[in-house]
Design a protein around this motif. Structure first.
Motif, mmCIF file in Angstrom:
data_model
loop_
_atom_site.group_PDB
_atom_site.id
_atom_site.type_symbol
_atom_site.label_atom_id
_atom_site.label_comp_id
_atom_site.label_asym_id
_atom_site.label_seq_id
_atom_site.Cartn_x
_atom_site.Cartn_y
_atom_site.Cartn_z
ATOM 1 N N ALA A 1 113.810 -108.422 30.884
ATOM 2 C CA ALA A 1 114.728 -107.388 30.093
ATOM 3 C C ALA A 1 114.319 -106.961 28.810
ATOM 4 C CB ALA A 1 116.128 -108.060 30.230
ATOM 5 N N LEU A 2 113.772 -108.240 28.172
ATOM 6 C CA LEU A 2 113.284 -108.030 26.525
ATOM 7 C C LEU A 2 112.064 -107.616 26.788
ATOM 8 C CD1 LEU A 2 113.944 -111.764 25.291
ATOM 9 C CD2 LEU A 2 115.278 -109.630 24.786
ATOM 10 N N ILE A 3 111.205 -107.586 27.648
ATOM 11 C CA ILE A 3 109.806 -107.146 27.536
ATOM 12 C C ILE A 3 110.048 -105.472 27.739
ATOM 13 C CG2 ILE A 3 107.875 -106.682 28.744
ATOM 14 C CD1 ILE A 3 107.662 -109.410 29.406
ATOM 15 N N PHE A 4 111.022 -105.240 28.662
ATOM 16 C CA PHE A 4 111.358 -103.605 28.944
ATOM 17 C C PHE A 4 112.130 -103.204 27.851
ATOM 18 C CE2 PHE A 4 114.815 -100.760 30.392
ATOM 19 C CZ PHE A 4 114.081 -99.897 30.695
ATOM 20 N N ALA A 5 113.091 -103.787 27.326
ATOM 21 C CA ALA A 5 113.694 -103.254 26.153
ATOM 22 C C ALA A 5 113.004 -102.880 24.782
ATOM 23 C CB ALA A 5 115.088 -104.271 25.615
ATOM 24 N N ALA B 1 109.837 -113.651 21.301
ATOM 25 C CA ALA B 1 111.188 -113.759 22.102
ATOM 26 C C ALA B 1 111.146 -113.793 23.471
ATOM 27 C CB ALA B 1 112.113 -112.478 21.482
ATOM 28 N N PRO B 2 110.477 -113.068 24.156
ATOM 29 C CA PRO B 2 110.176 -113.020 25.567
ATOM 30 C C PRO B 2 109.680 -114.358 26.088
ATOM 31 C CG PRO B 2 109.679 -110.807 25.010
ATOM 32 C CD PRO B 2 109.693 -111.619 23.945
ATOM 33 N N GLY B 3 108.533 -114.659 25.225
ATOM 34 C CA GLY B 3 107.926 -116.021 25.854
ATOM 35 C C GLY B 3 109.000 -117.108 25.668
ATOM 36 N N ILE B 4 109.699 -117.111 24.456
ATOM 37 C CA ILE B 4 110.611 -118.323 24.454
ATOM 38 C C ILE B 4 111.599 -118.218 25.791
ATOM 39 C CG2 ILE B 4 112.490 -119.071 23.325
ATOM 40 C CD1 ILE B 4 111.231 -118.331 20.786
ATOM 41 N N ALA B 5 112.004 -117.262 26.314
ATOM 42 C CA ALA B 5 112.859 -117.138 27.489
ATOM 43 C C ALA B 5 112.292 -117.794 28.680
ATOM 44 C CB ALA B 5 113.238 -115.953 27.680
ATOM 45 N N ARG C 1 115.243 -107.348 15.775
ATOM 46 C CA ARG C 1 116.220 -106.905 16.556
ATOM 47 C C ARG C 1 115.894 -107.318 17.870
ATOM 48 N NH1 ARG C 1 117.406 -100.824 16.647
ATOM 49 N NH2 ARG C 1 119.526 -101.857 17.113
ATOM 50 N N LEU C 2 114.799 -107.287 18.568
ATOM 51 C CA LEU C 2 114.682 -107.859 19.840
ATOM 52 C C LEU C 2 114.815 -109.524 19.740
ATOM 53 C CD1 LEU C 2 113.342 -107.033 22.627
ATOM 54 C CD2 LEU C 2 111.144 -108.013 22.171
ATOM 55 N N PHE C 3 114.416 -110.073 18.991
ATOM 56 C CA PHE C 3 114.789 -111.617 18.733
ATOM 57 C C PHE C 3 116.422 -111.757 18.925
ATOM 58 C CE2 PHE C 3 115.629 -115.803 17.136
ATOM 59 C CZ PHE C 3 114.868 -116.617 17.955
ATOM 60 N N ALA C 4 116.989 -110.846 18.072
ATOM 61 C CA ALA C 4 118.673 -110.964 18.044
ATOM 62 C C ALA C 4 119.310 -110.669 19.394
ATOM 63 C CB ALA C 4 119.238 -109.951 17.146
ATOM 64 N N ALA D 1 121.238 -113.205 21.764
ATOM 65 C CA ALA D 1 122.674 -112.500 22.358
ATOM 66 C C ALA D 1 122.697 -112.761 23.821
ATOM 67 C CB ALA D 1 123.053 -111.227 22.053
ATOM 68 N N GLY D 2 121.411 -112.331 24.430
ATOM 69 C CA GLY D 2 121.435 -112.496 26.020
ATOM 70 C C GLY D 2 121.426 -113.877 26.479
ATOM 71 N N TYR D 3 120.768 -114.614 25.675
ATOM 72 C CA TYR D 3 120.929 -116.272 26.153
ATOM 73 C C TYR D 3 122.244 -116.930 26.128
ATOM 74 C CZ TYR D 3 119.746 -121.292 26.365
ATOM 75 O OH TYR D 3 119.789 -122.601 26.833
ATOM 76 N N THR D 4 122.514 -116.553 24.894
ATOM 77 C CA THR D 4 124.127 -117.189 24.753
ATOM 78 C C THR D 4 125.033 -116.905 25.545
ATOM 79 O OG1 THR D 4 124.493 -115.723 22.783
ATOM 80 C CG2 THR D 4 123.557 -117.639 22.182
ATOM 81 N N LEU D 5 124.833 -115.504 26.159
ATOM 82 C CA LEU D 5 125.913 -115.147 27.079
ATOM 83 C C LEU D 5 126.045 -115.794 28.443
ATOM 84 C CD1 LEU D 5 128.189 -112.820 27.818
ATOM 85 C CD2 LEU D 5 125.932 -111.415 28.772
ATOM 86 N N GLY D 6 124.465 -115.979 28.752
ATOM 87 C CA GLY D 6 124.498 -116.868 30.015
ATOM 88 C C GLY D 6 124.712 -118.310 29.822
#
Length: 387
Positions: free
Chosen positions: A194-198, A132-136, A208-211, A215-220
């Motif tokens: 933020a994903l790495i920290f969470a 997940a963080p790598g995709i971001a 849940r981290l991927f979810a 959520a974070g990407y779609t918000l932005g």
């Protein structure tokens, strides 16, 4: 003209002889490399085997590129088809000209990942949380390809970081535009950290981290998408529905689904498979610390007794030679594991496997001297019979 602005590159393609080197493709490739490198480190830190993410990335990238292009063509079909089309239909295959829909890339890329992890017997959720963080970060790098192509920019602005766009790419002289590529790139970088920290702080597993990434990407993406105008050939080719762009509706739906999954799985427990044990010929897992067919003795059982059990064992309470000497312990007694001399489950194999000695015969000699070998014992018996 404002005092400050962001210029656009005058060239997005360089030629190495007859081979074109496209900045858009370089940004995509660099993003993939960073994502795989980071995900590989995170996977090993989680206990997975080295090289797993690299192998999974191959089908993921292939499927992702196909899915990303399909999503782009479907949602921006007016660019290639219909009366307002400014490109030929066959140009829908020209991926190097730009145009990859992230949700098509993730959806079909996830199919490639699922096929790979299913073959390996790994947990899909564990892989999803790992990457997940790598995709971001990959998205943050890939967005700079839009800058080189002078595409997907926002509406006019007077802000000092406005983006210059050439007339050939839909811009107007003296007008600056919102650098939506930069907004999304910065948003994705912040999301990745933020994903790495969470993930470290709250130990988010089971997808849940991927979810949280979704959520974070779609918000932005929702508010950044609202700034875009996509004026290709003087016409905004974005597909609208109820006053919103189709990508905004996609963001809304995925944002809600991601939050539902995130909270619905908050109490989910259980082991996620990150390493699959090797299997023997019978399909059972092989203990890497032992040879095939060899097992650890159970608690209170000596190695000799474990070997007897594996081969069918001897008669209960009988010694290896068929009888025990007076005052000596039988094989069954020595394997009883009372714990006085040897810790439970850690009996000495040599002592347990040594046959019982006749009365008066020590292990150091025959008749309190040397122990008779098989040939010598036979000779002694014949001499006694002839007397």
């Amino acid at each position: 003209m404002p005092l400050a602005s962001i210029p656009s590159p005058s060239e997005g393609v360089w030629h190495l002889g007859i081979i074109p080197i496209r900045a858009y493709a370089l940004c995509i490739v660099l993003g993939v490399i960073v994502a795989v490198w980071l995900s590989e480190r995170r996977w090993r830190a989680r206990g997975g085997q080295a090289g797993t993410i690299v192998d999974i990335a191959v089908p993921a990238v292939i499927f992702g590129l196909i899915g990303g292009r399909l999503y782009h063509v479907i949602t921006d079909w007016q660019t290639y088809f219909g009366s307002r089309a400014i490109k030929e239909p066959y140009q829908a295959l020209f991926i190097w000209e730009g145009g990859l829909g992230i949700w098509g890339a993730i959806s079909l890329g996830a199919l490639g990942v699922w096929l790979a992890v299913r073959k390996r017997g790994l947990s899909m959720s564990a892989v999803a949380d790992t990457v997940a963080p790598g995709i971001a970060f990959a998205q943050a790098i890939g967005r700079w390809g839009n800058w080189f192509n002078q595409e997907l920019y926002g509406s006019p602005t007077t802000l000092p970081w406005g983006l210059e766009i050439d007339v050939d790419h839909g811009g107007e002289p003296g007008v600056l535009y919102h650098p939506t590529f930069l907004y999304e790139s910065l948003w994705d970088v912040a999301l990745g950290f933020a994903l790495i920290f969470a993930g470290r702080r709250f130990a988010l597993h089971h997808g849940r981290l991927f979810a949280l990434y979704v959520a974070g990407y779609t918000l932005g993406r929702f508010w950044i998408e609202g700034l875009r105008i996509d004026p290709v050939g003087g016409v905004d080719h974005a597909v609208m529905f109820l006053g919103l762009r189709i990508n905004q509706w996609t963001s809304i739906v995925l944002f809600v689904l991601a939050l539902v999954y995130f909270f619905a799985t908050r109490g989910k427990t259980g082991e996620e498979i990150v390493v699959v044990p090797e299997s023997g010929s019978d399909g059972e897992a092989v203990d890497p610390a032992h040879d095939a067919g060899q097992a650890d003795p159970r608690a209170g059982e000596s190695s000799a007794q474990a070997d007897e059990s594996a081969s069918g064992g001897s008669a209960s309470g009988g010694s290896a030679s068929g009888g025990s000497a007076s005052g000596g312990s039988t094989a069954g007694d020595s394997a009883s594991g009372d714990g006085a001399d040897t810790p439970s489950g850690d009996a000495q194999p040599e002592a347990a496997a040594e046959p019982a000695q006749p009365e008066g015969v020590t292990s150091g000699g025959q008749e309190e001297g040397e122990q008779a070998g098989p040939a010598e014992a036979e000779t002694v018996t014949k001499e006694k019979n002839t007397r």
